[in-house]
Motif scaffolding. Structure first.
Motif, PDB file in Angstrom:
ATOM      1  N   THR A 149       0.846  -1.196   0.000  1.00 35.72           N
ATOM      2  CA  THR A 149       0.000   0.000   0.000  1.00 35.72           C
ATOM      3  C   THR A 149       0.881   1.245   0.000  1.00 35.72           C
ATOM      4  O   THR A 149       2.024   1.204   0.477  1.00 35.72           O
ATOM      5  CB  THR A 149      -0.923   0.025   1.240  1.00 35.72           C
ATOM      6  N   PRO A 150       0.397   2.361  -0.536  1.00 39.41           N
ATOM      7  CA  PRO A 150       1.225   3.566  -0.567  1.00 39.41           C
ATOM      8  C   PRO A 150       1.544   4.066   0.841  1.00 39.41           C
ATOM      9  O   PRO A 150       0.705   3.987   1.738  1.00 39.41           O
ATOM     10  CB  PRO A 150       0.363   4.571  -1.342  1.00 39.41           C
ATOM     11  N   VAL A 151       2.758   4.570   1.017  1.00 39.76           N
ATOM     12  CA  VAL A 151       3.149   5.128   2.315  1.00 39.76           C
ATOM     13  C   VAL A 151       2.671   6.567   2.453  1.00 39.76           C
ATOM     14  O   VAL A 151       2.732   7.151   3.534  1.00 39.76           O
ATOM     15  CB  VAL A 151       4.669   5.052   2.513  1.00 39.76           C
ATOM     16  N   GLY A 152       2.194   7.141   1.364  1.00 36.89           N
ATOM     17  CA  GLY A 152       1.648   8.487   1.386  1.00 36.89           C
ATOM     18  C   GLY A 152       1.004   8.804   0.055  1.00 36.89           C
ATOM     19  O   GLY A 152       1.271   8.147  -0.958  1.00 36.89           O
ATOM     20  N   GLN A 153       0.126   9.792   0.046  1.00 38.24           N
ATOM     21  CA  GLN A 153      -0.488  10.218  -1.201  1.00 38.24           C
ATOM     22  C   GLN A 153      -0.933  11.668  -1.076  1.00 38.24           C
ATOM     23  O   GLN A 153      -1.077  12.207   0.021  1.00 38.24           O
ATOM     24  CB  GLN A 153      -1.657   9.322  -1.581  1.00 38.24           C
ATOM     25  N   LEU A 154      -1.127  12.278  -2.224  1.00 44.37           N
ATOM     26  CA  LEU A 154      -1.472  13.698  -2.277  1.00 44.37           C
ATOM     27  C   LEU A 154      -2.432  13.910  -3.431  1.00 44.37           C
ATOM     28  O   LEU A 154      -2.142  13.514  -4.571  1.00 44.37           O
ATOM     29  CB  LEU A 154      -0.195  14.529  -2.469  1.00 44.37           C
ATOM     30  N   GLU A 155      -3.564  14.519  -3.162  1.00 48.80           N
ATOM     31  CA  GLU A 155      -4.494  14.847  -4.242  1.00 48.80           C
ATOM     32  C   GLU A 155      -4.073  16.173  -4.860  1.00 48.80           C
ATOM     33  O   GLU A 155      -3.870  17.165  -4.161  1.00 48.80           O
ATOM     34  CB  GLU A 155      -5.926  14.946  -3.736  1.00 48.80           C
ATOM     35  N   VAL A 156      -3.924  16.185  -6.186  1.00 44.64           N
ATOM     36  CA  VAL A 156      -3.530  17.402  -6.892  1.00 44.64           C
ATOM     37  C   VAL A 156      -4.741  17.990  -7.613  1.00 44.64           C
ATOM     38  O   VAL A 156      -5.852  17.461  -7.539  1.00 44.64           O
ATOM     39  CB  VAL A 156      -2.368  17.123  -7.870  1.00 44.64           C
ATOM     40  N   SER A 157      -4.528  19.104  -8.304  1.00 42.67           N
ATOM     41  CA  SER A 157      -5.640  19.908  -8.804  1.00 42.67           C
ATOM     42  C   SER A 157      -6.442  19.248  -9.919  1.00 42.67           C
ATOM     43  O   SER A 157      -7.615  19.563 -10.108  1.00 42.67           O
ATOM     44  CB  SER A 157      -5.117  21.264  -9.289  1.00 42.67           C
ATOM     45  N   ASN A 158      -5.810  18.344 -10.677  1.00 38.61           N
ATOM     46  CA  ASN A 158      -6.525  17.737 -11.803  1.00 38.61           C
ATOM     47  C   ASN A 158      -5.773  16.492 -12.253  1.00 38.61           C
ATOM     48  O   ASN A 158      -4.813  16.068 -11.597  1.00 38.61           O
ATOM     49  CB  ASN A 158      -6.670  18.757 -12.941  1.00 38.61           C
ATOM     50  N   LYS A 159      -6.177  15.911 -13.369  1.00 35.11           N
ATOM     51  CA  LYS A 159      -5.501  14.749 -13.910  1.00 35.11           C
ATOM     52  C   LYS A 159      -4.026  15.042 -14.147  1.00 35.11           C
ATOM     53  O   LYS A 159      -3.668  16.101 -14.662  1.00 35.11           O
ATOM     54  CB  LYS A 159      -6.136  14.335 -15.245  1.00 35.11           C
ATOM     55  N   VAL A 160      -3.160  14.084 -13.797  1.00 32.85           N
ATOM     56  CA  VAL A 160      -1.726  14.243 -14.012  1.00 32.85           C
ATOM     57  C   VAL A 160      -1.401  13.962 -15.475  1.00 32.85           C
ATOM     58  O   VAL A 160      -1.711  12.885 -15.995  1.00 32.85           O
ATOM     59  CB  VAL A 160      -0.926  13.305 -13.090  1.00 32.85           C
ATOM     60  N   TYR A 161      -0.780  14.949 -16.127  1.00 26.63           N
ATOM     61  CA  TYR A 161      -0.370  14.805 -17.523  1.00 26.63           C
ATOM     62  C   TYR A 161       1.132  14.565 -17.669  1.00 26.63           C
ATOM     63  O   TYR A 161       1.584  13.928 -18.617  1.00 26.63           O
ATOM     64  CB  TYR A 161      -0.733  16.065 -18.312  1.00 26.63           C
ATOM     65  N   THR A 162       1.936  15.123 -16.748  1.00 26.82           N
ATOM     66  CA  THR A 162       3.388  15.034 -16.841  1.00 26.82           C
ATOM     67  C   THR A 162       3.966  15.192 -15.452  1.00 26.82           C
ATOM     68  O   THR A 162       3.346  15.801 -14.571  1.00 26.82           O
ATOM     69  CB  THR A 162       3.947  16.105 -17.812  1.00 26.82           C
ATOM     70  N   MET A 163       5.164  14.645 -15.250  1.00 26.74           N
ATOM     71  CA  MET A 163       5.766  14.689 -13.922  1.00 26.74           C
ATOM     72  C   MET A 163       7.271  14.504 -14.049  1.00 26.74           C
ATOM     73  O   MET A 163       7.745  13.768 -14.910  1.00 26.74           O
ATOM     74  CB  MET A 163       5.169  13.571 -13.055  1.00 26.74           C
ATOM     75  N   ASP A 164       8.031  15.183 -13.183  1.00 33.58           N
ATOM     76  CA  ASP A 164       9.470  14.993 -13.160  1.00 33.58           C
ATOM     77  C   ASP A 164       9.960  15.155 -11.735  1.00 33.58           C
ATOM     78  O   ASP A 164       9.367  15.893 -10.932  1.00 33.58           O
ATOM     79  CB  ASP A 164      10.172  15.994 -14.086  1.00 33.58           C
ATOM     80  N   VAL A 165      11.046  14.451 -11.402  1.00 38.15           N
ATOM     81  CA  VAL A 165      11.620  14.528 -10.059  1.00 38.15           C
ATOM     82  C   VAL A 165      13.128  14.590 -10.169  1.00 38.15           C
ATOM     83  O   VAL A 165      13.736  13.931 -11.031  1.00 38.15           O
ATOM     84  CB  VAL A 165      11.171  13.323  -9.196  1.00 38.15           C
ATOM     85  N   LYS A 166      13.747  15.406  -9.323  1.00 38.49           N
ATOM     86  CA  LYS A 166      15.203  15.477  -9.223  1.00 38.49           C
ATOM     87  C   LYS A 166      15.547  15.989  -7.838  1.00 38.49           C
ATOM     88  O   LYS A 166      14.985  16.984  -7.377  1.00 38.49           O
ATOM     89  CB  LYS A 166      15.800  16.388 -10.296  1.00 38.49           C
ATOM     90  N   ASP A 167      16.470  15.309  -7.184  1.00 39.28           N
ATOM     91  CA  ASP A 167      16.850  15.634  -5.809  1.00 39.28           C
ATOM     92  C   ASP A 167      15.590  15.686  -4.938  1.00 39.28           C
ATOM     93  O   ASP A 167      14.851  14.716  -4.899  1.00 39.28           O
ATOM     94  CB  ASP A 167      17.636  16.947  -5.776  1.00 39.28           C
ATOM     95  N   ASN A 168      15.332  16.824  -4.298  1.00 38.63           N
ATOM     96  CA  ASN A 168      14.154  16.934  -3.426  1.00 38.63           C
ATOM     97  C   ASN A 168      12.969  17.617  -4.101  1.00 38.63           C
ATOM     98  O   ASN A 168      11.991  17.955  -3.433  1.00 38.63           O
ATOM     99  CB  ASN A 168      14.513  17.707  -2.147  1.00 38.63           C
ATOM    100  N   MET A 169      13.048  17.827  -5.410  1.00 37.46           N
ATOM    101  CA  MET A 169      11.969  18.521  -6.109  1.00 37.46           C
ATOM    102  C   MET A 169      11.140  17.572  -6.965  1.00 37.46           C
ATOM    103  O   MET A 169      11.686  16.774  -7.730  1.00 37.46           O
ATOM    104  CB  MET A 169      12.506  19.644  -7.004  1.00 37.46           C
ATOM    105  N   LEU A 170       9.833  17.670  -6.809  1.00 38.64           N
ATOM    106  CA  LEU A 170       8.873  16.964  -7.662  1.00 38.64           C
ATOM    107  C   LEU A 170       7.975  18.017  -8.297  1.00 38.64           C
ATOM    108  O   LEU A 170       7.418  18.867  -7.599  1.00 38.64           O
ATOM    109  CB  LEU A 170       8.040  15.991  -6.831  1.00 38.64           C
ATOM    110  N   VAL A 171       7.865  17.986  -9.622  1.00 30.90           N
ATOM    111  CA  VAL A 171       6.975  18.898 -10.342  1.00 30.90           C
ATOM    112  C   VAL A 171       5.925  18.066 -11.063  1.00 30.90           C
ATOM    113  O   VAL A 171       6.254  17.108 -11.775  1.00 30.90           O
ATOM    114  CB  VAL A 171       7.746  19.781 -11.348  1.00 30.90           C
ATOM    115  N   VAL A 172       4.664  18.420 -10.854  1.00 36.23           N
ATOM    116  CA  VAL A 172       3.546  17.696 -11.462  1.00 36.23           C
ATOM    117  C   VAL A 172       2.749  18.671 -12.319  1.00 36.23           C
ATOM    118  O   VAL A 172       2.286  19.701 -11.838  1.00 36.23           O
ATOM    119  CB  VAL A 172       2.625  17.090 -10.376  1.00 36.23           C
ATOM    120  N   GLY A 173       2.602  18.353 -13.603  1.00 36.56           N
ATOM    121  CA  GLY A 173       1.788  19.149 -14.506  1.00 36.56           C
ATOM    122  C   GLY A 173       0.452  18.474 -14.720  1.00 36.56           C
ATOM    123  O   GLY A 173       0.388  17.286 -15.061  1.00 36.56           O
ATOM    124  N   THR A 174      -0.640  19.206 -14.503  1.00 32.40           N
ATOM    125  CA  THR A 174      -1.970  18.620 -14.592  1.00 32.40           C
ATOM    126  C   THR A 174      -2.814  19.314 -15.653  1.00 32.40           C
ATOM    127  O   THR A 174      -2.384  20.294 -16.285  1.00 32.40           O
ATOM    128  CB  THR A 174      -2.692  18.706 -13.232  1.00 32.40           C
TER     129      THR A 174
END
Length: 365
Positions: A159-184
């Motif tokens: 099961t997921p150890v955490g989750q976050l509801e974002v503003s809309n459907k996820v279209y794109t996502m990238d992560v590097k170091d401590n940064m996560l960017v989600v495009g919806t």
């Protein structure tokens, strides 16, 4: 001095026009997917490339520095495979897809067959993106879905150890170091600090006027990100308020109409990849071209001829010596725009000479 695809690495890519790139040394990956290519990512530790396709499969290829390639493993989904990533140690490969699942092959354990894959994540709707990251000191994967959820998965539990509801459907996502960017959908962008993964650090609407197609975090410094949209524009965005004055956007992947010079044909920006060493980046689009850019100098380094079809995905290998791009239908014209005659292949471009090197400071534009 190393050689790439039979070409001395110090050679100029084009002596006649220094801003015109050369495709003559590009080679095709053997035994590519049978349908449109949705994503491709190089391993961070070895010469391997993972590729997801609408044929429901994720392919893993061995890629040598001379351009030779061979298939070594495969994952299967029960619907189109939409995204892929690698564990940070390069021992595991992941893929996610329209079957609402993310799956894993443990290559270090010798797993190469679809039957050896393990499901490691699930959503209520298709999973559009999967990324690997270090969260709270633990190696995890992050999934983003059309159910508007971002989920964090520790492979040691189901099961997921955490989750976050974002503003809309996820279209794109990238992560590097401590940064996560989600495009919806609706052009929203969520910036998340993985030191506090359950909270959105920044919630902004894209400065571009039309649908977000791709976001990619700067490399090697993860202090901002680039966005590409369906309108043939790219935006450079820094995260912190003190750097906002350096944000800018520019037009790309546009062409003057052959029938009316007052009309400009606009194409989607499908992929943005940052060079792992130089910090320059590529854009690729529905017009079938790719370009290398220097964001700090606000300058295009190289532009390449049309490759014979739309470009749907791109990636640099870990050394920055190979640039992979997928020539396949990107669904920009819907189902009616697809046909059996369209190209579907992965190409490897040797990064030669100064193609991706930033401009010297003080150089005239």
């Amino acid at each position: 001095m190393s050689t790439l695809f039979g070409q001395n690495s110090a050679a100029s890519s084009s002596s006649a026009n220094p801003s015109q790139g050369d495709l003559s040394k590009d080679v095709q990956v053997t035994n590519g997917p049978s349908d449109s290519i949705s994503d491709l990512v190089f391993s961070p530790t070895s010469d391997h490339l993972s590729v997801t396709s609408w044929d429901n499969k994720c392919y893993i290829y061995s890629i040598s520095q001379n351009g030779e390639s061979s298939g070594v493993a495969m994952l299967e989904h029960q619907g189109p495979a939409l995204s892929t990533c690698w564990s940070k140690d390069g021992q595991k490969v992941f893929s996610a897809g329209a079957d609402k699942a993310a799956r894993m092959l443990d290559l270090a354990a010798g797993h190469t067959q679809p039957s050896q894959a393990t499901q490691v994540a699930a959503h209520d709707e298709p999973i559009r993106c999967v990324s690997s990251a270090l969260v709270s000191g633990n190696q995890m994967i992050i999934t983003g879905g059309w159910d508007k959820m971002v989920k964090y998965w520790d492979l040691r539990q189901q099961t997921p150890v955490g989750q976050l509801e974002v503003s809309n459907k996820v279209y794109t996502m990238d992560v590097k170091d401590n940064m996560l960017v989600v495009g919806t959908a609706d052009r929203w962008l969520e910036v998340i600090n993985l030191q506090n993964p359950g909270t959105v650090y920044k919630h902004i609407q894209s400065p571009l006027k039309w649908q977000t197609r791709v976001c990619s975090i700067f490399s090697p410094e993860a202090n901002g990100y680039a966005i590409g949209s369906i309108e043939g524009r790219c935006a450079i965005q820094y995260v912190e308020d003190k750097d906002q004055a350096t944000n800018f956007s520019f037009k790309c992947h546009r062409a003057t109409s052959t029938t009316d010079r007052n009309v400009s044909n606009v194409y989607s920006v499908n992929a943005i990849s940052f060079h792992p060493v130089h910090g320059t980046f590529s854009t690729a689009g529905s017009d079938g071209t790719f370009h290398f850019w220097d964001k700090d100098a606000k300058h295009r380094l190289k532009g390449y001829p049309e490759v014979g079809g739309t470009i749907s995905a791109t990636a640099f290998d870990r050394s920055g010596n190979i640039f992979a791009y997928a020539v396949s239908y990107d669904w920009s014209k819907g189902h009616q725009g697809n046909s059996a005659g369209l190209p579907n292949k992965i190409m490897l471009h040797p990064v030669i000479g100064d193609e991706c090197k930033p401009r010297p400071k003080g150089a005239k534009r």
